[in-house]
Each structure stands twice: as structure tokens, then as C-alpha cells.
Design an enzyme around this catalytic site. Sequence first.
Site, PDB file in Angstrom:
ATOM      1  N   GLU A 269      -5.676  -2.590  -3.306  1.00  0.00           N
ATOM      2  CA  GLU A 269      -5.138  -1.793  -2.202  1.00  0.00           C
ATOM      3  C   GLU A 269      -6.199  -1.624  -1.119  1.00  0.00           C
ATOM      4  O   GLU A 269      -7.363  -1.338  -1.406  1.00  0.00           O
ATOM      5  CB  GLU A 269      -4.717  -0.419  -2.746  1.00  0.00           C
ATOM      6  CG  GLU A 269      -4.270   0.562  -1.688  1.00  0.00           C
ATOM      7  CD  GLU A 269      -4.106   1.970  -2.243  1.00  0.00           C
ATOM      8  OE1 GLU A 269      -3.431   2.778  -1.595  1.00  0.00           O
ATOM      9  OE2 GLU A 269      -4.674   2.256  -3.329  1.00  0.00           O
ATOM     10  N   LYS A 332       4.279   0.563   1.474  1.00  0.00           N
ATOM     11  CA  LYS A 332       4.342   1.566   0.413  1.00  0.00           C
ATOM     12  C   LYS A 332       5.374   2.641   0.735  1.00  0.00           C
ATOM     13  O   LYS A 332       5.364   3.230   1.817  1.00  0.00           O
ATOM     14  CB  LYS A 332       2.958   2.189   0.212  1.00  0.00           C
ATOM     15  CG  LYS A 332       2.857   3.165  -0.946  1.00  0.00           C
ATOM     16  CD  LYS A 332       1.430   3.681  -1.090  1.00  0.00           C
ATOM     17  CE  LYS A 332       1.297   4.634  -2.264  1.00  0.00           C
ATOM     18  NZ  LYS A 332      -0.075   5.166  -2.386  1.00  0.00           N
ATOM     19  N   CYS A 382      -0.830   1.532  -5.517  1.00  0.00           N
ATOM     20  CA  CYS A 382      -1.493   2.723  -6.033  1.00  0.00           C
ATOM     21  C   CYS A 382      -0.594   3.464  -7.021  1.00  0.00           C
ATOM     22  O   CYS A 382      -0.090   2.878  -7.969  1.00  0.00           O
ATOM     23  CB  CYS A 382      -1.926   3.620  -4.873  1.00  0.00           C
ATOM     24  SG  CYS A 382      -3.019   4.980  -5.366  1.00  0.00           S
TER      25      CYS A 382
END
Length: 504
Positions: A269, A332, A382
Site C-alpha cells: 500500500e 479503497k 490495508c
Amino acid sequence: MRTRTLFLIITSACLLVFSFPRIEQPFCIWFALVPLIYIMEGRSSYRCFLLGWLSGFLFYTGLIYWIVVVTTTYGKLPYPVGIVLMLLLSAYLALYTGISFALARFVEVKSSLPFPLLLPLFWVALEYVRSFLFSGFPWENLGYSQYRQLRLMQCADITGVYGISFLVVWVNAVVYLLIRGIALKRIPWKTLAFTAVILASVLLYGRFRIREVSALASASPSIDVGLVQGNVSQDIKWNKNFLDDTLNRHRALTRSALDAGAKLVIWPESATPFYFQNEPYYQQALFDLIRNQDAYLLIGSPAFASENRRLFSFNSAFLLSPAAAIAGRYDKMHLVPYGEYVPLKELFFFVDKMVEGIGDFRPGNSISLMPLPGCDFGVLICYEIIFPDLTRRFVKQGAEFLVNITNDAWFGNTGAPYQHFSMAVVRAIENKRYIARAANTGISGLISPIGEIVAASAVFSEASLTGSVSPLQLTTLYTRFGDVFAITITVVAMMLLAAFVKKR
């Protein structure tokens, strides 16, 4: 409060903490709640809430102590403030523990149902509510403690992790009833027999699924995947003076993976601490890495979009193809509160988020899969991997394997990276998919569809791991129907509660 009562509360909390990484003694979970159930016999619902809350508070304080590291080392908050914030979060999470005990006691008083056997119902219902209320924080539900017990865990592809949590609390209740039955010379044989049948069925199912899925994965074509762990300190990650050094480190590890035969190389990430869309020089440098390698490169990078003359930032993943093109992008969807955006910013104007270099992120609005020749895969960024329903939606939409990219440098040298990794293992089991995980400082690794950890890196080290994943198309009951088990448990708990509230 009596000394014995306090001792049993602390004992229960310690046993719960010991069950999870980093200490990781998973057998402790099977009797961790027994002391709590014992001290609650004959007490009022209010008293059960207080005792359950206190034990839950101690448990979560021991589990998420790493919040202090995140808020002080990287959030730049004073140490006392970081401790207070961690304690506040622990106090909030402990509410679910206290309420579950209180509701079980309330229903027992109003019915002939035994308190210990009501507890699994309300515990799982509240674990499920915790997964989405106030953005959700389903960190280390009880079921995750068994992530290495592969035969036991396979039924998660039917019930999700909530089924394992239910089984854990149920066994705790039965252990207590057995101990009490021995003391009173009234052993609950029927309950013991029922529990033995359930456990045997779960283990037999696990044995069958391990054989079936392992055979299917072995017979399927595989893709060689490289995982790059740059081990870039969070202190310098967004410092422009270290940008070239960061990229050179990742490129060197990428060449090692390509030399080992990787056809897909995965960076963590935000491995590129700049807007990839807006940096032609660095774009070219990354495309050159794979141009003649017949390989794809997945990178984590901030991204932006314009809307009504306003720019919005996203935490994104880009798939770069050997043809020097962007083959796919995912933004995300489930952002970290106070990590990537500040909820109710107009009200909490004095609070800033912890991700440096970029303003508040905006969540993506749709699942998008990454295309490879012959298959598609899904990317979770994440802590999206800790949300069971979000993960299964990627698979239901067609992902044949999953990738998790993360930056766990925030956690420092604590148990959090190990806890985070344990939840990724359960996602693989629930959906019967390989998971390839690239983390900036670790743990990076490959997880098989049955939850076997095929490869794993050490934390806080540079690493280039290479292994194979097999794209799979089988659909589990959990993938197809989601949290039906947890929802059913929640509905039953609500109906029981409503019936006896009305009766009262």
C-alpha cells in the site's frame, strides 16, 4: 468488589489476550470465559454488565495496546493523550462484552433457559453488530484465535468467522456446566453429547474440505507471484528527499522477484509516495521494470479525480501491464477513520488524520477487479481485509484469487501486524481463495485456500518472496450468501429479547 471476583475477572481477560497474536496460545480461548460465567451466576443483569464490561476492558487494553504507538509515534500526539484514546476505544469495545452478558442474564431470569447457553447467542450477535456499527471495527473476534487450527476453521466457508466464535463461546459454557455438574453430581450428559457431535462434525467437515480444496488447487494452473516488502520507515515515507531511495529499493526487490520467475509482482500500500497519475518520469521508470518481462506490476499509490472543479484523493491500487499501460485500478472503499479521513470534520475541526502528505481521502464507490491473462483478481487495501462481507463481495463478483496490500509500519514492533495477518488467513478460508499479501514492513506472505501459510516474511526486514497461486472458481456457501449465520443468530437474539421485554 471482592478480591476473588477481581482475580477471576483479570484471569479471564488474561486468558483472552493470551489466545491471540503475539502470545498466541489458542487453547486458552476454550476456557477463558469460564471464570466470568462462574462469577455471574445469581447476579443481576446490571451487575453482569459491569463485570463483563470490566473484563472486556482489560482484554481489549491488552489486545489493542498498539493504538498508543500509532497515535503517539505517527499521530504525533502526546503520550498521555495516546493512552487515553486507547483506553476510550477499549472502553467502547468492552460495551459489547458487557451487554452480551447482561442480555443473557436478562433472558435467563425471564425464562427457563440457562444463562451459559444463552451467552453464545448474544455474544455472536454483538460481534456482528460491532462489524458495521460506527464504521465497524471487527478486530480479532474470538473465532480468529483459531486461525492456525485448519481442520476446525474450514466450516468458516459456511458460517464465516462468526461460526467459530459461536463454537468457542459454546464450549466455554459447556466447560462451565460440566465443572458445576461434577460439583453438584448432576453432569449434563445431553449437552455434552450434543457438543461432542457438533465438534466431531466440524472436524470431519474440515478434513473433507482440506482434501477436496487442496486437490482442486493442485490440479489448477498456477501463477508465479512476487511480493515486495520494502521496509520503508514511516518517518521517511513521505519525505521527498528519500523518494528516489524508496523507489530504488522497491525496484531492486522487484528485479529479484522477476528473476525468480514472477509473472505478477505486488508492491505494498502506498509504495509510491506520490500521485502515480501525475508523475510521467516515475511512471516510465515503473513501466520499464516490466516492459520486456511478460509480467504485471501491482502498485499502491494515492490517486486523484476532479469533480465540479474540486480535486479528491483516493488510496488506490494500479495494475501496470507489460504493454506500458494501466490495466486496472481500484480505489479503497472502506477507509480508516482518523487514519485516512476525519469523520464529522466540521465538528472535530481540531483533529487531524495520521496519513502524511495528502488531505482527506475519499472512499471508492465500487468493486473493480484486476485483469490478468486468463483470470481476474481482487485487491483489498490495508484493513479492508478484516471485513468479511467486503472480501466475499470481491470473490462473488469473480475474483479468482485475492491480494492484500498494506502498510503496517504504523503498528511498530507490536502484536498488531501478527493480528492483522491472522484475519487475512480467515478470509482465505471463508472464500477458498489464495491470498497474496504485500506489506511495507511485514508480514508479507502467501496463504492457501485452506488457510495454510505457504510463505511469510519477518517483520521490519526487506524481502522479496516468490510463490505460486492457483486461480479458483469454486463458490463457498459463505461467498454466496454472506453472513446468514450471524444475521440469523442476531434475529433470534432480538426475538428472544423482544419476547421477554414485552412479557415483562
